[in-house]
Design an enzyme around this catalytic site. Structure first.
Site: not given
Ligand code: DGP
Length: 112
Positions: A96, A91, A93, A98, A46, A7
């Site tokens: 939100h 998995g 993590t 994406h 969100h 967000c």
């Molecule tokens: P997943 O929830 O497993 O589909 O992957 C989340 C992805 O988000 C992971 O590849 C790392 C990325 N990520 C997590 N936090 C941040 C952030 O603060 N900035 C960016 N650019 N990517 C992030």
């Protein structure tokens, strides 16, 4: 949502490395890239994941953003992969919605 990192990034509360943006969606580079192109397409509003009653307009905007990212990254013709990790077994993590857009190299035949 107040404590949601995506967000904050999608709405420029925290800045990131953006590849594309419109009224509904932002696309920015994953901080832990798994391929030469690894961009996250994220709605500005969100939703926890793809099964969180996401409006059709938002899904269409995300699909359009994927196309814009593919063009900007030069992978539209060579091919790329779109992944939406959803829930624990996948998995996910960041809770939100994406879509990962991966490309710029041969991604192989593992996991679809
Ligand atoms: P997943 O929830 O497993 O589909 O992957 C989340 C992805 O988000 C992971 O590849 C790392 C990325 N990520 C997590 N936090 C941040 C952030 O603060 N900035 C960016 N650019 N990517 C992030």
């Amino acid at each position: 949502m107040e404590d949601c990192i995506f967000c904050k990034i999608a709405n420029h509360v925290i800045e990131s490395n953006y590849v594309y943006e419109d009224d509904l969606v932002a696309a920015f580079r994953d901080m832990n890239p798994q391929a030469p192109t690894h961009v996250l397409v994220v709605p500005k509003k969100h939703y926890a994941n793809i099964v969180d009653d996401v409006p059709a307009e938002t899904l269409a905007a995300m699909a359009h953003a994927v196309d814009e990212v593919a063009k900007a990254e030069g992978v539209r013709d060579s091919g790329f992969r779109v992944i939406a990790n959803t829930g624990d077994d996948a998995g996910q993590t960041v809770h939100h919605l994406h879509w990962h857009v991966l490309g710029g190299t041969s991604l192989g035949e593992g996991l679809v």
